[in-house]
Design an enzyme around this catalytic site. Structure first.
Site, PDB file in Angstrom:
ATOM      1  N   LYS A  45     -17.474  -7.381  -2.206  1.00 46.64           N
ATOM      2  CA  LYS A  45     -17.486  -8.853  -2.281  1.00 46.64           C
ATOM      3  C   LYS A  45     -17.976  -9.472  -0.980  1.00 46.64           C
ATOM      4  O   LYS A  45     -18.767 -10.404  -0.984  1.00 46.64           O
ATOM      5  CB  LYS A  45     -16.064  -9.393  -2.530  1.00 46.64           C
ATOM      6  CG  LYS A  45     -15.645  -9.469  -3.949  1.00 46.64           C
ATOM      7  CD  LYS A  45     -14.328 -10.237  -4.097  1.00 46.64           C
ATOM      8  CE  LYS A  45     -13.308  -9.838  -3.047  1.00 46.64           C
ATOM      9  NZ  LYS A  45     -12.108 -10.653  -3.047  1.00 46.64           N
ATOM     10  N   ARG A 120      -5.236 -16.125  -8.249  1.00 47.92           N
ATOM     11  CA  ARG A 120      -4.659 -14.778  -8.298  1.00 47.92           C
ATOM     12  C   ARG A 120      -3.770 -14.590  -9.530  1.00 47.92           C
ATOM     13  O   ARG A 120      -3.343 -13.473  -9.816  1.00 47.92           O
ATOM     14  CB  ARG A 120      -3.828 -14.502  -7.031  1.00 47.92           C
ATOM     15  CG  ARG A 120      -4.670 -14.349  -5.777  1.00 47.92           C
ATOM     16  CD  ARG A 120      -3.771 -14.127  -4.578  1.00 47.92           C
ATOM     17  NE  ARG A 120      -4.524 -14.097  -3.330  1.00 47.92           N
ATOM     18  CZ  ARG A 120      -5.010 -13.004  -2.773  1.00 47.92           C
ATOM     19  NH1 ARG A 120      -4.845 -11.843  -3.374  1.00 47.92           N
ATOM     20  NH2 ARG A 120      -5.669 -13.056  -1.640  1.00 47.92           N
ATOM     21  N   ARG A 159     -13.507   5.431   6.452  1.00 54.49           N
ATOM     22  CA  ARG A 159     -13.928   4.520   7.534  1.00 54.49           C
ATOM     23  C   ARG A 159     -13.187   4.822   8.840  1.00 54.49           C
ATOM     24  O   ARG A 159     -11.969   4.939   8.869  1.00 54.49           O
ATOM     25  CB  ARG A 159     -13.655   3.058   7.131  1.00 54.49           C
ATOM     26  CG  ARG A 159     -14.487   2.610   5.965  1.00 54.49           C
ATOM     27  CD  ARG A 159     -14.519   1.106   5.779  1.00 54.49           C
ATOM     28  NE  ARG A 159     -13.237   0.491   5.530  1.00 54.49           N
ATOM     29  CZ  ARG A 159     -13.077  -0.652   4.842  1.00 54.49           C
ATOM     30  NH1 ARG A 159     -14.134  -1.286   4.352  1.00 54.49           N
ATOM     31  NH2 ARG A 159     -11.876  -1.157   4.652  1.00 54.49           N
ATOM     32  N   ARG A 192      -8.095   2.388  10.911  1.00 53.78           N
ATOM     33  CA  ARG A 192      -7.184   1.252  10.766  1.00 53.78           C
ATOM     34  C   ARG A 192      -6.027   1.643   9.852  1.00 53.78           C
ATOM     35  O   ARG A 192      -6.205   2.404   8.911  1.00 53.78           O
ATOM     36  CB  ARG A 192      -7.916   0.040  10.171  1.00 53.78           C
ATOM     37  CG  ARG A 192      -8.944  -0.564  11.078  1.00 53.78           C
ATOM     38  CD  ARG A 192      -9.465  -1.871  10.540  1.00 53.78           C
ATOM     39  NE  ARG A 192      -9.601  -1.872   9.070  1.00 53.78           N
ATOM     40  CZ  ARG A 192      -9.981  -2.925   8.373  1.00 53.78           C
ATOM     41  NH1 ARG A 192     -10.248  -4.060   8.979  1.00 53.78           N
ATOM     42  NH2 ARG A 192     -10.104  -2.862   7.058  1.00 53.78           N
ATOM     43  N   ARG A 203      -2.108  -1.394  -2.346  1.00 52.83           N
ATOM     44  CA  ARG A 203      -2.925  -2.615  -2.434  1.00 52.83           C
ATOM     45  C   ARG A 203      -3.649  -2.692  -3.773  1.00 52.83           C
ATOM     46  O   ARG A 203      -3.748  -3.756  -4.382  1.00 52.83           O
ATOM     47  CB  ARG A 203      -3.951  -2.657  -1.287  1.00 52.83           C
ATOM     48  CG  ARG A 203      -3.342  -3.000   0.064  1.00 52.83           C
ATOM     49  CD  ARG A 203      -4.378  -2.925   1.165  1.00 52.83           C
ATOM     50  NE  ARG A 203      -5.236  -4.096   1.183  1.00 52.83           N
ATOM     51  CZ  ARG A 203      -6.366  -4.174   1.886  1.00 52.83           C
ATOM     52  NH1 ARG A 203      -6.772  -3.142   2.610  1.00 52.83           N
ATOM     53  NH2 ARG A 203      -7.089  -5.260   1.877  1.00 52.83           N
TER      54      ARG A 203
END
Length: 246
Positions: A45, A120, A159, A192, A203
């Site tokens: 996104k 949401r 990542r 992270r 999540r």
């Protein structure tokens, strides 16, 4: 006549004025678009949103940023939002919709907007629709960045970054020359906390539970476009342009 809070156009460099004038002339020929972007973390996104914004002369509305701006500007709605946040309460749906209502009346939103991070819930979607209906407009398209959780896990958990410079790497797609080491400084890379499989799993569970009813709500209205978000960014951009030109 410039007020104390507005910009005096005499002080704006001619090149900036001409650039903005040309941008507005180009934008005047673009069709109005009111879009919602839905997608889990890592779905792309953030890559596509600026491209859509520039192509269609839209404003990008992220509810978190708008709330902070309203609080900083001490608008009546911002003051109410601050009171709620200071009490540790959630900002009500009506307040958020009110802040969106304020934001979309700005000149930068004249051709439409991209809503990111809202609605949401189905109730929020209904309240948003009611507010837009009063203005005689509606959501034109909901872009659903559909992607398999397994692909997201590979994208996100791979990542790594160099904290001092912000340089980012990916174990599969853009690996460092030496595993775990920054190419430039030779310093160790870090991951992270949000980029671990455990955090991502929770999540994604929350995302699916929250947003599936919203996608279903707009699907019934016939305005959802399911994008193949696992494709390379350029292919997703082409898909978005095809959807928005139809």
């Amino acid at each position: 006549m410039a007020t104390a809070s507005s910009v005096n156009l005499e002080d704006v460099p001619s090149m900036d004025l001409m650039t903005e004038l040309l941008r507005r002339m180009k934008c005047s020929t673009k069709p109005d678009k009111r879009l919602i972007l839905i997608g889990p973390p890592g779905s792309g996104k953030g890559t596509q949103s600026p491209i859509i914004k520039d192509e269609y002369c839209l404003c990008h509305l992220a509810t978190g940023d708008m709330l902070r701006a309203a609080v900083a500007a001490k608008t009546p709605l911002g003051i109410k939002a601050k009171e709620a946040m200071e009490k540790g309460e959630l900002v009500s749906d009506d307040l958020v919709v009110g802040i969106i209502d304020e934001a979309i009346k700005k000149p930068s939103c004249q051709k439409g907007f991209i809503l990111d991070g809202f609605p949401r819930t189905e109730v929020q979607a209904q309240k948003l629709d009611e507010m837009l209906e009063k203005q005689g407009v509606k959501i034109d398209k909901v872009l659903n960045f559909a992607i398999d959780d397994g692909i997201l896990e590979e994208r996100i958990t791979g990542r790594w970054m160099h904290p001092a410079s912000g340089r980012s790497y990916h174990t599969k797609f853009a690996p460092p020359k030496v595993h775990g080491i920054d190419d430039v400084t030779g310093e160790p890379l870090i991951q992270r906390k949000d980029d671990t499989a455990a955090v991502l799993k929770s999540r994604l569970e929350a995302f699916h539970m929250q947003t599936e009813p919203v996608v279903n709500y707009y699907t019934k209205k016939g305005i959802v476009a399911n994008l193949h978000a696992e494709k390379p960014p350029k292919e997703v951009t082409a898909e978005v342009q095809k959807v928005l030109s139809s």
